[in-house]
Motif scaffolding. Structure first.
Motif, mmCIF file in Angstrom:
data_model
loop_
_atom_site.group_PDB
_atom_site.id
_atom_site.type_symbol
_atom_site.label_atom_id
_atom_site.label_comp_id
_atom_site.label_asym_id
_atom_site.label_seq_id
_atom_site.Cartn_x
_atom_site.Cartn_y
_atom_site.Cartn_z
ATOM 1 N N LEU A 27 22.992 56.051 26.541
ATOM 2 C CA LEU A 27 23.246 54.907 27.407
ATOM 3 C C LEU A 27 24.695 54.923 27.853
ATOM 4 O O LEU A 27 25.603 55.191 27.071
ATOM 5 N N ALA A 28 24.918 54.627 29.119
ATOM 6 C CA ALA A 28 26.284 54.624 29.662
ATOM 7 C C ALA A 28 27.073 53.452 29.104
ATOM 8 O O ALA A 28 26.515 52.460 28.654
ATOM 9 N N GLY A 29 28.378 53.582 29.137
ATOM 10 C CA GLY A 29 29.229 52.447 28.827
ATOM 11 C C GLY A 29 29.968 52.499 27.519
ATOM 12 O O GLY A 29 30.750 51.614 27.233
ATOM 13 N N LYS A 30 29.752 53.490 26.711
ATOM 14 C CA LYS A 30 30.378 53.517 25.394
ATOM 15 C C LYS A 30 31.558 54.465 25.287
ATOM 16 O O LYS A 30 32.248 54.479 24.284
ATOM 17 N N LEU A 31 31.808 55.257 26.304
ATOM 18 C CA LEU A 31 32.890 56.234 26.231
ATOM 19 C C LEU A 31 34.245 55.591 26.535
ATOM 20 O O LEU A 31 34.334 54.599 27.264
ATOM 21 N N PRO A 32 35.320 56.173 25.987
ATOM 22 C CA PRO A 32 36.647 55.653 26.280
ATOM 23 C C PRO A 32 37.095 55.995 27.705
ATOM 24 O O PRO A 32 36.724 57.032 28.247
ATOM 25 N N VAL A 33 37.867 55.109 28.259
ATOM 26 C CA VAL A 33 38.523 55.329 29.545
ATOM 27 C C VAL A 33 40.015 55.139 29.306
ATOM 28 O O VAL A 33 40.432 54.174 28.660
ATOM 29 N N VAL A 34 40.813 56.076 29.805
ATOM 30 C CA VAL A 34 42.265 55.964 29.735
ATOM 31 C C VAL A 34 42.755 55.547 31.122
ATOM 32 O O VAL A 34 42.424 56.187 32.118
#
Length: 108
Positions: free
Chosen positions: A60-67
């Motif tokens: 599912l999308a949405g759990k990865l880190p964004v810098v």
């Protein structure tokens, strides 16, 4: 030139006032007159809770880190951090001294 690399680390689906936090940060920086900023999505990562998230086709999308990264002056970094604090957004950040400038190409 001397400046600051200011990085914020957020989860990609996290929101503030119904807006994705990485988009909100970029908009706040633009409103404050910063010259630019970028958001980078990670391929994998884990945070303070130790849960590893990876970019898989079926995940599912949405759990990865964004810098969200800005190369700015000390004063610009302080203005953006003050804005974030005033909005009472809890974010992890890193602030590092950097040398920056332009490389000019040769005409030919």
């Amino acid at each position: 030139m001397q400046g600051i690399c200011l990085k914020f680390y957020v989860q990609e689906d996290r929101k503030h006032h119904h807006v994705l936090v990485y988009e909100w940060l970029l908009e706040q920086a633009r409103q404050l007159g910063l010259n630019g900023g970028s958001a980078f999505k990670a391929m994998a990562g884990f945070g303070r809770h130790g849960l590893l998230h990876e970019d898989h086709f079926f995940e599912l999308a949405g759990k990865l880190p964004v810098v969200v990264e800005f190369i700015v002056t000390e004063a610009e970094a302080d203005r953006l951090l003050t804005r974030v604090q005033a909005e009472e957004v809890t974010l992890f950040y890193a602030k590092t001294a950097v040398d920056f400038g332009w490389v000019k190409g040769l005409k030919g």
